[in-house]
Design a protein around this motif. Sequence first.
Motif, PDB file in Angstrom:
ATOM      1  N   GLY A 174       0.684  -1.286   0.094  1.00  0.00           N
ATOM      2  CA  GLY A 174      -0.099  -0.025   0.075  1.00  0.00           C
ATOM      3  C   GLY A 174       0.779   1.268   0.119  1.00  0.00           C
ATOM      4  O   GLY A 174       0.137   2.424   0.033  1.00  0.00           O
ATOM      5  N   VAL A 175       2.275   1.237  -0.201  1.00  0.00           N
ATOM      6  CA  VAL A 175       3.002   2.437  -0.237  1.00  0.00           C
ATOM      7  C   VAL A 175       2.722   3.064  -1.578  1.00  0.00           C
ATOM      8  O   VAL A 175       2.347   2.543  -2.619  1.00  0.00           O
ATOM      9  N   ALA A 176       3.196   4.472  -1.493  1.00  0.00           N
ATOM     10  CA  ALA A 176       2.837   5.157  -2.750  1.00  0.00           C
ATOM     11  C   ALA A 176       3.654   4.691  -3.912  1.00  0.00           C
ATOM     12  O   ALA A 176       3.328   4.444  -5.201  1.00  0.00           O
ATOM     13  N   MET A 177       4.924   4.152  -3.615  1.00  0.00           N
ATOM     14  CA  MET A 177       5.863   3.513  -4.653  1.00  0.00           C
ATOM     15  C   MET A 177       5.247   2.314  -5.489  1.00  0.00           C
ATOM     16  O   MET A 177       5.688   2.020  -6.522  1.00  0.00           O
ATOM     17  N   GLY A 178       4.210   1.648  -4.921  1.00  0.00           N
ATOM     18  CA  GLY A 178       3.539   0.340  -5.231  1.00  0.00           C
ATOM     19  C   GLY A 178       2.117   0.667  -6.115  1.00  0.00           C
ATOM     20  O   GLY A 178       1.653  -0.027  -6.585  1.00  0.00           O
ATOM     21  N   GLN A 179       2.008   2.228  -6.136  1.00  0.00           N
ATOM     22  CA  GLN A 179       0.639   2.402  -6.748  1.00  0.00           C
ATOM     23  C   GLN A 179       0.876   3.054  -8.358  1.00  0.00           C
ATOM     24  O   GLN A 179       1.934   3.235  -8.624  1.00  0.00           O
ATOM     25  N   PRO A 180      -0.030   2.804  -8.971  1.00  0.00           N
ATOM     26  CA  PRO A 180      -0.065   3.338 -10.465  1.00  0.00           C
ATOM     27  C   PRO A 180       0.324   4.872 -10.662  1.00  0.00           C
ATOM     28  O   PRO A 180       0.266   5.687  -9.908  1.00  0.00           O
ATOM     29  N   GLU A 181       0.851   5.178 -11.614  1.00  0.00           N
ATOM     30  CA  GLU A 181       1.255   6.466 -12.059  1.00  0.00           C
ATOM     31  C   GLU A 181      -0.115   7.499 -12.184  1.00  0.00           C
ATOM     32  O   GLU A 181      -1.078   6.930 -12.614  1.00  0.00           O
ATOM     33  N   PRO A 182      -0.064   8.479 -11.765  1.00  0.00           N
ATOM     34  CA  PRO A 182       1.008   9.492 -11.038  1.00  0.00           C
ATOM     35  C   PRO A 182       0.799   9.006  -9.542  1.00  0.00           C
ATOM     36  O   PRO A 182      -0.125   8.880  -9.005  1.00  0.00           O
ATOM     37  N   LYS A 183       2.195   8.338  -9.024  1.00  0.00           N
ATOM     38  CA  LYS A 183       2.067   7.950  -7.546  1.00  0.00           C
ATOM     39  C   LYS A 183       2.015   9.123  -6.543  1.00  0.00           C
ATOM     40  O   LYS A 183       2.544  10.241  -6.821  1.00  0.00           O
ATOM     41  N   PRO A 184       1.152   8.687  -5.734  1.00  0.00           N
ATOM     42  CA  PRO A 184       0.793   9.841  -4.674  1.00  0.00           C
ATOM     43  C   PRO A 184       1.579  10.087  -3.607  1.00  0.00           C
ATOM     44  O   PRO A 184       1.241   9.947  -2.621  1.00  0.00           O
ATOM     45  N   TYR A 185       2.959  10.503  -4.295  1.00  0.00           N
ATOM     46  CA  TYR A 185       3.795  10.728  -3.055  1.00  0.00           C
ATOM     47  C   TYR A 185       3.429  11.911  -2.058  1.00  0.00           C
ATOM     48  O   TYR A 185       2.678  12.626  -2.476  1.00  0.00           O
TER      49      TYR A 185
END
Length: 285
Positions: free
Chosen positions: A250-261
């Motif tokens: 569930g971290v931002a790095m593992g989410q689709p672009e655009p990643k919600p950093y």
Amino acid sequence: MKLLRVGPAGAERPALLDQDGTLRDLSALVDDVDGSLLADTSALDRIRAAVGAGVLPALDATGLRIGPPVGRIGKVVCIGLNYHGHAAETGAATPAEPVVFLKSADTVVGPDDTVLVPRRSTKTDWEVELAIVIGRTARYLDSDEQALAHVAGYAVAHDVSEREFQIERGGTWDKGKNCETFNPLGPWLVTADEVPDPQALPLRLWVNGELKQDGNTSDQIFGVAEVVRYVSQFMTLYPGDIINTGTPAGVAMGQPEPKPYLRAGDVVELEIEGLGRQRQELKDA
């Protein structure tokens, strides 16, 4: 017991949260909640006796800052890629052995302190983690039973990470893990006797009220006992040392672009069942 430290940064005093949710002052019994206390069974017994006798004075929690629950931390050892779900979401192979790296102890702040987004950061990420607090000096431990006997307790940790610094800037992970304020810890150190199974703890994290991580320590690749035993083969663990045991999916790095950093103005909240809850507002460094 739920041990904690309260007051201004650098001047915290020891406290305890009792079963009724009342904050109690430990200053008359101990100087601090640190490795020296955690290694001293007689001091811990005195605290337990004082709790049972009902003689600890109450503290007014109104406006009182909660600091990290452990003072004078020697080192923070971290385990990377330690949840099956997190390894899968990042496209990493399941590690054959624990991935070990270090965070500087000066990254540790209180559970509700401000987290600073580093200058020139574009990929600051969140990671809720179970932290192990060491209570006895550990060297070359032989078994899971020995390992658990060296654990003083557990706490909530936020292993904040800057992914560009960590992955794209060369070298080891250290540059993305050691920025100031990158390890909120607490609110409490919950003693090991109150956590009968550290492999059955739900842990969750929200960003701006949206649930991002919803995992359980049962998904760890290497459990608490194995982590402590393993790390003790490579370095000596001292009372008051911390081990962050990895993060679920569930971290931002593992989410689709655009990643919600994360950006300045974001609010992160995280919790582990029975170990308490954190809340941080992010600001620019």
